[in-house]
Every structure is written in C-alpha cells, then in structure tokens.
Design an enzyme around this catalytic site. Structure first.
Site, PDB file in Angstrom:
ATOM      1  N   TYR A 127       3.329  -5.007   9.722  1.00  9.03           N
ATOM      2  CA  TYR A 127       3.121  -3.648   9.758  1.00  9.03           C
ATOM      3  C   TYR A 127       4.184  -2.990  10.542  1.00  9.03           C
ATOM      4  O   TYR A 127       4.721  -1.983  10.218  1.00  9.03           O
ATOM      5  CB  TYR A 127       1.807  -3.291  10.057  1.00  9.03           C
ATOM      6  CG  TYR A 127       0.769  -3.590   9.176  1.00  9.03           C
ATOM      7  CD1 TYR A 127       0.609  -4.916   8.336  1.00  9.03           C
ATOM      8  CD2 TYR A 127      -0.494  -2.982   9.129  1.00  9.03           C
ATOM      9  CE1 TYR A 127      -0.494  -4.951   7.567  1.00  9.03           C
ATOM     10  CE2 TYR A 127      -1.628  -3.281   8.414  1.00  9.03           C
ATOM     11  CZ  TYR A 127      -1.711  -4.385   7.585  1.00  9.03           C
ATOM     12  OH  TYR A 127      -2.506  -4.781   6.860  1.00  9.03           O
ATOM     13  N   HIS A 138       0.937  -1.237  -0.022  1.00  8.33           N
ATOM     14  CA  HIS A 138      -0.036  -0.026   0.043  1.00  8.33           C
ATOM     15  C   HIS A 138       0.911   1.291   0.006  1.00  8.33           C
ATOM     16  O   HIS A 138       0.637   2.236   0.670  1.00  8.33           O
ATOM     17  CB  HIS A 138      -1.056   0.128   1.110  1.00  8.33           C
ATOM     18  CG  HIS A 138      -2.162  -0.859   1.028  1.00  8.33           C
ATOM     19  ND1 HIS A 138      -3.360  -0.759   0.579  1.00  8.33           N
ATOM     20  CD2 HIS A 138      -1.906  -2.287   1.201  1.00  8.33           C
ATOM     21  CE1 HIS A 138      -4.121  -1.678   0.576  1.00  8.33           C
ATOM     22  NE2 HIS A 138      -3.205  -2.791   0.943  1.00  8.33           N
TER      23      HIS A 138
HETATM   24  C1  HEM Z   1      -7.640  -8.694   6.457  1.00 13.01           C
HETATM   25  C2  HEM Z   1      -6.453  -8.660   5.477  1.00 13.01           C
HETATM   26  C3  HEM Z   1      -5.765  -7.294   5.151  1.00 13.01           C
HETATM   27  C4  HEM Z   1      -6.305  -6.035   4.917  1.00 13.01           C
HETATM   28  C5  HEM Z   1      -7.760  -5.435   5.003  1.00 13.01           C
HETATM   29  C6  HEM Z   1      -5.239  -5.183   4.789  1.00 13.01           C
HETATM   30  C7  HEM Z   1      -5.205  -3.853   4.519  1.00 13.01           C
HETATM   31  C8  HEM Z   1      -4.281  -2.906   4.264  1.00 13.01           C
HETATM   32  C9  HEM Z   1      -4.378  -1.516   4.133  1.00 13.01           C
HETATM   33  C10 HEM Z   1      -5.469  -0.690   3.910  1.00 13.01           C
HETATM   34  C11 HEM Z   1      -3.074  -1.122   3.971  1.00 13.01           C
HETATM   35  C12 HEM Z   1      -2.569   0.301   4.123  1.00 13.01           C
HETATM   36  C13 HEM Z   1      -2.849   0.857   5.506  1.00 13.01           C
HETATM   37  C14 HEM Z   1      -1.883   2.371   5.351  1.00 13.01           C
HETATM   38  O1  HEM Z   1      -2.696   3.377   4.582  1.00 13.01           O
HETATM   39  O2  HEM Z   1      -1.024   2.716   6.152  1.00 13.01           O
HETATM   40  C15 HEM Z   1      -2.085  -2.163   4.549  1.00 13.01           C
HETATM   41  C16 HEM Z   1      -0.697  -2.169   4.792  1.00 13.01           C
HETATM   42  C17 HEM Z   1       0.404  -3.052   4.651  1.00 13.01           C
HETATM   43  N1  HEM Z   1      -0.342  -4.492   4.619  1.00 13.01           N
HETATM   44 FE1  HEM Z   1      -2.201  -5.210   4.627  1.00 13.01          FE
HETATM   45  N2  HEM Z   1      -4.089  -5.785   4.869  1.00 13.01           N
HETATM   46  C18 HEM Z   1      -4.337  -7.217   5.148  1.00 13.01           C
HETATM   47  C19 HEM Z   1      -3.405  -8.438   5.094  1.00 13.01           C
HETATM   48  C20 HEM Z   1      -2.003  -8.242   5.108  1.00 13.01           C
HETATM   49  C21 HEM Z   1      -1.310  -9.334   5.130  1.00 13.01           C
HETATM   50  C22 HEM Z   1      -1.833 -10.574   5.421  1.00 13.01           C
HETATM   51  C23 HEM Z   1       0.219  -8.691   4.945  1.00 13.01           C
HETATM   52  C24 HEM Z   1       1.195  -9.473   5.229  1.00 13.01           C
HETATM   53  C25 HEM Z   1       1.354 -10.437   6.108  1.00 13.01           C
HETATM   54  C26 HEM Z   1       0.035  -7.431   4.861  1.00 13.01           C
HETATM   55  C27 HEM Z   1       0.914  -6.555   4.727  1.00 13.01           C
HETATM   56  C28 HEM Z   1       0.895  -4.770   4.735  1.00 13.01           C
HETATM   57  C29 HEM Z   1       2.016  -4.079   4.818  1.00 13.01           C
HETATM   58  C30 HEM Z   1       3.442  -4.477   5.051  1.00 13.01           C
HETATM   59  C31 HEM Z   1       1.315  -2.986   5.058  1.00 13.01           C
HETATM   60  C32 HEM Z   1       2.276  -1.570   5.092  1.00 13.01           C
HETATM   61  C33 HEM Z   1       2.324  -1.077   6.550  1.00 13.01           C
HETATM   62  C34 HEM Z   1       3.062   0.232   6.769  1.00 13.01           C
HETATM   63  O3  HEM Z   1       4.117   0.351   6.317  1.00 13.01           O
HETATM   64  O4  HEM Z   1       2.391   1.030   7.678  1.00 13.01           O
HETATM   65  N3  HEM Z   1      -1.284  -7.076   5.016  1.00 13.01           N
HETATM   66  N4  HEM Z   1      -2.890  -3.286   4.575  1.00 13.01           N
END
Ligand code: HEM
Length: 368
Positions: free
Chosen positions: A344, A80
């Site tokens: 995250y 993202h």
């Molecule tokens: C229900 C499952 C998930 C949803 C609804 C979701 C949703 C999101 C959203 C909306 C963001 C952006 C948030 C922002 O603007 O900072 C985000 C960031 C991210 N997501 Fe997910 N995600 C999901 C699952 C996962 C999974 C399973 C992983 C990895 C194991 C993952 C890895 C990441 C990472 C690395 C970021 C960036 C975090 C940061 O640097 O702040 N996500 N996710």
C-alpha cells in the site's frame, strides 16, 4: 467529539525500494488536506518484514504485476482504483472497552473519513455485482493516535500470501482477443493454491448483496485487542449494515450511483462487531473463517453522512494501511498484514507522484 489533530511526523528514516527516505520528505509537496492526511508513514516497523534482502519478489513486483494486469492508470490506486470518498462519525457503545484500551472504543463520538471502492486496478471499470467491494476507514483520534482499516464484502480473503494475491490477479487477467480470462490459467493457479480454492468456495456460498449500503465489510485479518491489564485477545472485525441498499441502475457506475443517491437522502449506518477468537482459531490466515458462533461484541455504530467525489482533501489521498493502529489494537503475526502495509505504501507513493485525472464517479453528476 474527539480530536482530529494531525500527529507530528517523526524524523525516522526508513527504507523504500532500497533507498533511505526521510519520512517527512514523503509529505513534502503534498497540500495540507486536513486531519486525516498523515499518509504513508504508518507501520514502518513492519514495512519490510516480508522482504528478505535477496528476495526476487518485492512490493515493486506486486505493483508492476498489478499494472501489467490492469494497465497503467496514472494517479490512481494500483488496486481498488475506482472509488468514492465518504465522511461521517463513529459512536462507540463503550462495550469493547472490556477487550481494548483503544480510545475509539470509549463511549463517545469519533470523526471518520472513508472510501468505498471496487477491487482491481482499472479506475473506469464497469461496476459488476461480483467484483469485491471495499471500504477503507480512517478514524480521527486525539493526539498522535490513528486507526485505519481496509475491508471487503467477503467472508474470507482468497489468498494468504502476497505471491498468491498477485498470482491470482495474473491468472484472472483478461486475454486480448477473447475479452475473458484464460480458464486454464485460473485452473492451474487453483491447483497450486488449495487455500484459494477453499476460500473461493466459501466466497461463492456467500453471494454479494444488492449494493454497497447493505454489504457487510470485514477486515478479514486477525488483530489483538489489548486491555488495561495487558491481556491480548485475538479479534476480527466486521461492519454490519443497518439498512437495505437501493438497487443499482444500469450504466458503468450503477453501484456507485445508487450509493451516492442513497447517501444524499439519509445517513448510512453500520454496526461494528468485534469477533472474539478462541484458542483453536487461526490467527495468521485470512483464507480460513472462524466459526460463526464466536462471541461478537457490539462496539458501536458507524454513520456516513455524505459521499464526495475523490479529490485532494478527502480520502483520495489517504493510505488505508491496515497497520496504522491505535494503542489497544495490535497486529497479529499474519504475514499478509506486513505485506499489505508495504505494498500500500508503494502504491501510495507512486500514485501521489503521478499526474491526476478526474475519477469515474462524479458525485454531483449523479441524478436522483
Ligand atoms: C485481508 C486482505 C485484504 C483486504 C481486506 C484488502 C482490502 C483493500 C481495500 C478495501 C483497499 C482500498 C482501500 C482504499 O480505498 O484506499 C485496498 C487497496 C489496495 N490493496 Fe488490498 N486488501 C487485502 C489484501 C491485499 C494484498 C495481499 C495486497 C497485495 C500484496 C493488496 C494490495 C492493495 C493495493 C496495492 C491497494 C491500493 C493501495 C493504495 O494505493 O492506497 N491488498 N485493499
């Protein structure tokens, strides 16, 4: 309006990549950017649940894998990566107090900051309708409490494990020379992951809307709402749009530009619906939808009043960790929640230590 004061960061050591880190030291050197910038400190109790000591697959595996798929983009989220910050408030209807003691559900107004995003680790990717859209929200509650949620415009999540999440990203990696993913790689992945194949079919049956403003954003994981008698009710939540979206124009940032233009003219609103689970509903698998007829509680209205270029001092520097929860909302046993929280935090820690470059979407350059 409810308070937004920063809670004190407790001096509780925690483990990060094997080294013990003082939680306050993670904040040292960061500018004070307002009430929402208590970052990377939530959900410590959950942070490593999914990482067994000898496991070869760690949160760093995920971060390295994402960087291998999307390239190295210093200072940006590892997923993202492309986004725009927003701010506004949440007006609670008071209806959800029957389910949860959370102060955010008591009638009244709570300030909110947030971030719209597109899935993937390339901060300069061209907007495309089929790319999953994200909305992260952080609610400023009184005292030490906070609520953060990161949601998508999808009916279900494609994966139910961190390994599946990374495997799918790797299978979708663009092959140099062809400019496209290798169809055989995705076919092999889906063959080994029937849960993702089934979830993708559900996602395909719910095509994306025109833009960010008319997207329904859902948390997808399950949580418990806890009432004043201690009764725990499984819930999922969705923010349901109360407006149509302006059509995206051409160009790399067409979707974001349309959002910025629309937000300039009028506040954008979503209704928060808490979806109440029944005993037969899965609690630990976001690839499986709950039946459409489940009871929905109208918890209130989110109003976003402005869009802002990502910068120090706004949502750019917030970690929308899904396990930062207020009293009255508890995590389910879904292992994806602790995996998300852990990854995250790793992404947050890495990006805040890297040099920054301007984001793709510069709000003041978006023409009417
Ligand atoms: C229900 C499952 C998930 C949803 C609804 C979701 C949703 C999101 C959203 C909306 C963001 C952006 C948030 C922002 O603007 O900072 C985000 C960031 C991210 N997501 Fe997910 N995600 C999901 C699952 C996962 C999974 C399973 C992983 C990895 C194991 C993952 C890895 C990441 C990472 C690395 C970021 C960036 C975090 C940061 O640097 O702040 N996500 N996710």
């Amino acid at each position: 309006m409810r308070g937004t004061k920063l809670p004190e960061v407790t001096r509780q050591p925690w483990r990060f990549g094997g080294a013990e880190v003082d939680r306050r030291s993670l904040l040292t050197g960061l500018a004070a950017v307002g009430a929402f910038l208590v970052v990377d400190v939530g959900a410590v109790a959950y942070a490593n649940n999914w990482l067994r000591p000898a496991a070869a697959f760690t949160r760093q595996t995920v971060i390295d894998g994402l960087r291998s798929v999307y390239g190295v983009h210093l200072g940006f989220r590892k997923n993202h990566a492309k986004g725009v910050a927003v701010q506004g408030y949440f007006d609670s209807s008071g209806n959800a107090t029957t389910l949860s003691t959370a102060s955010v559900f008591r009638a009244g107004r709570t300030p909110v900051i947030g971030r719209f995003s597109l899935a993937g680790g390339d901060p300069f990717v061209a907007d495309a309708p089929g790319t999953a859209r994200g909305l992260g929200l952080a609610f400023g509650l009184p005292g030490r409490e906070q609520w953060r949620t990161a949601m998508l415009n999808l009916p279900v999540f494609p994966d139910n494990s961190a390994q599946g999440f990374l495997g799918r990203a790797e299978a979708g990696k663009v092959v140099p020379g062809t400019g496209k993913p290798d169809p055989a790689a995705m076919a092999a992945f889906l063959g080994a992951h029937p849960e993702t194949k089934a979830a993708m079919a559900i996602i395909k049956a719910h095509p994306p809307t025109v833009g960010f403003a008319d997207s329904t954003f859902s948390g997808l994981n399950t949580f418990y709402a806890v009432d004043d008698a201690g009764v725990r009710t499984p819930v999922r939540w969705s923010f349901v749009p109360l407006q149509r979206a302006q059509s995206p124009g051409p160009g790399r940032d067409g979707l974001f530009d349309a959002l910025v233009r629309q937000a300039r003219g009028t506040p954008l609103r979503w209704r928060l619906e808490l979806v109440v689970g029944e005993p037969s509903d899965p609690l630990d698998d976001p690839t499986v939808p709950w039946p459409a007829e489940r009871r929905r509680v109208d918890a209130g209205t989110l109003t976003l009043t402005s869009a802002l270029t990502e910068a120090s001092g706004n949502a750019r520097d917030v970690n929308f960790d899904p396990l930062v929860l207020p009293n009255g909302i508890e995590p389910s046993g879904d292992p994806l929640l602790s995996a998300r929280s852990s990854v995250y935090a790793a992404s947050y820690r890495m990006r805040t230590g890297e040099p920054k470059s301007p984001s793709a979407v510069q709000v003041d350059q978006v023409r009417v």
